[in-house]
Design an enzyme around this catalytic site. Structure first.
Site, PDB file in Angstrom:
ATOM      1  N   GLY A  23     -19.839  16.655   9.476  1.00 17.19           N
ATOM      2  CA  GLY A  23     -19.209  15.540  10.067  1.00 17.19           C
ATOM      3  C   GLY A  23     -19.643  14.281   9.504  1.00 17.19           C
ATOM      4  N   ALA A  24     -20.738  13.997   8.916  1.00 15.30           N
ATOM      5  CA  ALA A  24     -21.299  12.728   8.354  1.00 15.30           C
ATOM      6  C   ALA A  24     -20.365  12.086   7.281  1.00 15.30           C
ATOM      7  CB  ALA A  24     -22.619  13.139   7.790  1.00 15.30           C
ATOM      8  N   GLY A  25     -19.346  12.662   6.858  1.00 13.92           N
ATOM      9  CA  GLY A  25     -18.392  12.311   5.826  1.00 13.92           C
ATOM     10  C   GLY A  25     -18.649  12.499   4.340  1.00 13.92           C
ATOM     11  N   LYS A  26     -18.926  13.701   4.260  1.00  9.89           N
ATOM     12  CA  LYS A  26     -19.174  14.149   2.491  1.00  9.89           C
ATOM     13  C   LYS A  26     -17.850  14.456   1.972  1.00  9.89           C
ATOM     14  CE  LYS A  26     -21.529  17.824   3.874  1.00  9.89           C
ATOM     15  NZ  LYS A  26     -21.597  17.570   5.380  1.00  9.89           N
ATOM     16  N   SER A  27     -16.822  15.112   2.737  1.00  6.19           N
ATOM     17  CA  SER A  27     -15.745  15.375   2.148  1.00  6.19           C
ATOM     18  C   SER A  27     -14.890  14.169   1.781  1.00  6.19           C
ATOM     19  CB  SER A  27     -14.919  16.336   2.800  1.00  6.19           C
ATOM     20  OG  SER A  27     -15.728  17.547   3.397  1.00  6.19           O
ATOM     21  N   ARG A  53      -8.888  25.889   7.700  1.00  7.11           N
ATOM     22  CA  ARG A  53      -8.499  24.806   8.732  1.00  7.11           C
ATOM     23  C   ARG A  53      -7.057  24.565   8.356  1.00  7.11           C
ATOM     24  NH1 ARG A  53     -13.662  21.533   7.764  1.00  7.11           N
ATOM     25  NH2 ARG A  53     -15.081  22.687   9.170  1.00  7.11           N
ATOM     26  N   ARG A 146     -12.299  15.055  14.734  1.00 11.73           N
ATOM     27  CA  ARG A 146     -11.835  16.012  13.639  1.00 11.73           C
ATOM     28  C   ARG A 146     -11.000  17.075  14.339  1.00 11.73           C
ATOM     29  NH1 ARG A 146     -15.568  17.977   8.966  1.00 11.73           N
ATOM     30  NH2 ARG A 146     -15.968  19.728  10.322  1.00 11.73           N
ATOM     31  N   ARG A 157     -23.260  23.405  14.926  1.00 13.92           N
ATOM     32  CA  ARG A 157     -23.279  22.073  14.053  1.00 13.92           C
ATOM     33  C   ARG A 157     -24.007  20.799  14.461  1.00 13.92           C
ATOM     34  NH1 ARG A 157     -18.494  22.613  10.066  1.00 13.92           N
ATOM     35  NH2 ARG A 157     -18.099  24.683  10.327  1.00 13.92           N
ATOM     36  N   ASN A 180     -23.366   6.685   6.133  1.00 14.52           N
ATOM     37  CA  ASN A 180     -21.932   6.414   6.109  1.00 14.52           C
ATOM     38  C   ASN A 180     -21.642   5.970   7.440  1.00 14.52           C
ATOM     39  OD1 ASN A 180     -19.226   6.455   5.678  1.00 14.52           O
ATOM     40  ND2 ASN A 180     -19.079   8.841   6.183  1.00 14.52           N
ATOM     41  N   ASP A 181     -21.787   4.322   7.628  1.00 11.54           N
ATOM     42  CA  ASP A 181     -21.421   3.747   8.785  1.00 11.54           C
ATOM     43  C   ASP A 181     -19.716   2.940   8.176  1.00 11.54           C
ATOM     44  OD1 ASP A 181     -20.992   2.385  10.883  1.00 11.54           O
ATOM     45  OD2 ASP A 181     -22.747   1.187  10.747  1.00 11.54           O
TER      46      ASP A 181
END
Ligand SMILES: Nc1ncnc2c1ncn2[C@@H]1O[C@H](COP(=O)(O)OP(=O)(O)OP(=O)(O)O)[C@@H](O)[C@H]1O
Ligand SMILES: Nc1nc2c(ncn2[C@@H]2O[C@H](COP(=O)(O)O)[C@@H](O)[C@H]2O)c(=O)[nH]1
Length: 208
Positions: A23-27, A53, A146, A157, A180-181
């Site tokens: 959920g941090a934003g890697k993808s 998904r 998400r 998670r 990642n703000d």
């Protein structure tokens, strides 16, 4: 797991490991990178036993397999690393990395903290990037918004995220930790870190 030394045939441009809490934003960040630098980066398609998904494609986002198939492949030595995360198996096959490196692209691996520790035991020699959310509250909101996780998966998670945040402070574990703000600012930092490697690939492509 269980880490295996990579084959000599896997040599190529220096890969990039993207890690950090779910959920941090890697993808999100790596999709931007793949889009902007078409022909420079390639994604290492992992195997997983979790269900796809909506919108995810087999062979593109993941190789979606059964636990039995994955365990058999691991036993045959076909994986560089594998891990159990939030009730499912995930792993990077040698073939996934080879497929990218054979095209002379910078191979991107999106893997969890166990994967990072295991890749450290191999000769892959990647650039290690940790992507973190600004806070646990924001991480939880991103994961909930998400709408991909059950409450049980979400709690697992979030628990793994707390562990990840602590371990990622270990000196020398990551080459860079990106908070990642603001998405564009985080993406700018990611590009800065990878600029030298991107230029190397572009130079090779120009001269060939
Ligand atoms: N800077 C940002 N600001 C606000 N929302 C963001 C930001 N970056 C990503 N998001 C959103 O947060 C959610 C989680 O992002 P993403 O799926 O990229 O995380 P992830 O680290 O790849 O997670 P996982 O490890 O579970 O695959 C997504 O809905 C995404 O659109
Ligand atoms: N160790 C590995 N971790 C992996 C791999 N592929 C993905 N992941 C990590 O799993 C979690 C959850 O992913 P999700 O797609 O179910 O949200 C996330 O942290 C990924 O980085 C892998 O091959 N090896």
């Amino acid at each position: 797991m269980r880490a295996h030394t990579t084959d000599k045939a896997m040599a190529g441009p220096r890969p990039v490991v993207m890690s950090g809490p779910s959920g941090a934003g890697k993808s999100t960040l790596l999709k931007k990178l793949l889009k902007e630098f078409n022909g420079v980066f390639g994604f290492s398609v992992s195997h997983t036993t979790r269900n796809p998904r909506p919108g995810e494609e087999n062979g593109k986002d993941y190789h979606f397999v059964s636990r039995e198939v994955m365990q058999t492949s691991i036993a045959k030595g076909e994986f560089i690393e594998s891990a159990e995360f939030s009730g499912n198996m995930y792993g990077t096959s040698k073939a996934a990395v080879q497929a990218v490196q054979a095209q002379n692209l910078i191979c991107i691996l999106d893997i969890d903290m166990q994967g990072v520790k295991n890749i450290k035991k191999t000769d892959l020699n990647p650039i290690y990037v940790s992507v973190q959310a600004p806070s646990m509250d924001i991480l939880e909101k991103r994961l909930r918004d998400r709408k991909t996780e059950s409450e049980e998966s979400l709690q697992k998670r979030l628990h793994a995220a707390k562990v990840d945040v602590e371990i990622s402070k270990e000196p020398g574990l990551f080459d860079v930790v990106i908070i990642n703000d603001d998405l564009e600012a985080a993406y700018g930092k990611l590009k800065d870190v990878l600029l030298e490697e991107i230029q190397k690939v572009r130079d090779v492509n120009k001269s060939s």
